[in-house]
Design an enzyme around this catalytic site. Structure first.
Site, PDB file in Angstrom:
ATOM      1  CB  CYS A 166      -0.923  -0.007   1.222  1.00 30.93           C
ATOM      2  SG  CYS A 166      -2.084   1.378   1.269  1.00 30.93           S
ATOM      3  CB  CYS A 167       3.865   2.216   1.980  1.00 31.38           C
ATOM      4  SG  CYS A 167       3.248   2.413   3.667  1.00 31.38           S
TER       5      CYS A 167
ATOM      6  CB  CYS B 231      -1.933   7.317   5.709  1.00 34.84           C
ATOM      7  SG  CYS B 231      -1.196   7.591   4.080  1.00 34.84           S
TER       8      CYS B 231
ATOM      9  CB  CYS C 297      -0.987   4.059   8.776  1.00 32.67           C
ATOM     10  SG  CYS C 297      -1.632   2.929   7.526  1.00 32.67           S
TER      11      CYS C 297
ATOM     12  CB  CYS D 139       6.339   4.276   4.379  1.00 30.16           C
ATOM     13  SG  CYS D 139       7.238   5.754   3.858  1.00 30.16           S
TER      14      CYS D 139
END
Length: 269
Positions: A149-150, A232, A235, A260
């Site tokens: 995702c990162c 984010c 997170c 990340c």
């Protein structure tokens, strides 16, 4: 289906009385106890570092998270010389999952400095494919899915932002995490083959906040809510007083892997 971990956090004011022992104190910005002369020397050294970078490189770029450390560097750049302001461009990674308070900083910077921070967003198709395959919050399920995702929301946009850069800057500090304890002022970004600078590497958290206060720099409203480090929204959480400043970042993972992908060398070295 992704399962969001249950994390014991302080409740809202309506849930737990302010005086209740069940509501532990949250992180607050530290007080600076050094001298004014020492702080001024640190500020002068920062200005010299930034001017030197701008003079060495034609296309230097600064990646800002719009949090405390990055606002120190942003302020130093935008209040610096015309050559410095033109020589180091400021951008941010608009991941699509940022807090409203963080996005509001873009307007704050524009109003305060008359400067528009450039935004780089993730590829919409890549985001859609990830969500369709794994789920919106699949990053809670494993380190691998979190890093994927990162990679989509942060690393790929960073690569585009730096595609024509000949150097870039970050707001990292050695104090922030075990993965950053040996952080140098200048290093080589191995993934991109360009120099990478950490102008605040030797700054303390107290010095950061003393600078922000001294120069009335706009700050992210989340800092007043117990967030020393901001990423984010799903997170990042507030942290308790005395916790590591990055304890609220990917809090469900080991503290030794909390990067990340933007600063992967911190883990490897």
């Amino acid at each position: 289906m992704s399962v969001i971990p249950i994390v014991e956090l302080p409740g809202t004011a309506s849930e737990i009385p302010a005086a209740s022992p069940l509501r532990p104190a949250l992180w607050t910005a530290p007080e600076y106890t050094g001298s004014t002369a020492a702080l001024e020397a640190k500020e002068a050294a920062l200005a010299e570092r930034l001017e030197a970078i701008a003079s060495r490189f034609y296309r230097a770029r600064f990646a800002s998270s719009l949090a405390a450390e990055d606002m120190v560097i942003t302020d130093a750049i935008l209040r610096g010389s015309a050559a410095l302001r033109a020589g180091i461009r400021v951008f941010t990674l608009a991941t699509g999952r940022l807090h409203a308070e963080t996005l509001a900083m873009l307007d704050e910077v524009k109003a305060h400095y008359g400067y528009e921070i450039e935004r780089f967003t993730p590829d919409a198709e890549a985001v859609e494919n990830y969500v369709r395959k794994h789920g919106l919050n699949a990053f809670y399920d494993s380190v691998e899915l979190r890093k994927e995702c990162c990679g989509i929301r942060k690393v790929e946009p960073l690569n585009r932002a730096l595609s024509h850069a000949d150097a870039w800057l970050t707001g990292q500090r050695r104090e922030q995490a075990v993965t950053r304890a040996d952080l140098p002022f200048e290093e080589i970004d191995e993934a991109r083959g360009i120099p990478k600078f950490n102008p605040l590497a030797d700054w303390t958290e107290a010095e950061v906040w003393a600078y922000l206060k001294r120069h009335a720099v706009p700050i992210n409203a989340l800092h007043a809510k117990g967030y020393p480090s901001i990423g984010c929204e799903p997170c990042t959480r507030a942290v308790r007083a005395g916790e590591d400043v990055r304890a609220g970042r990917w809090w469900w993972e080991s503290r030794d892997s909390k990067e990340c992908g933007l600063h992967e060398q911190n883990i490897k070295h």
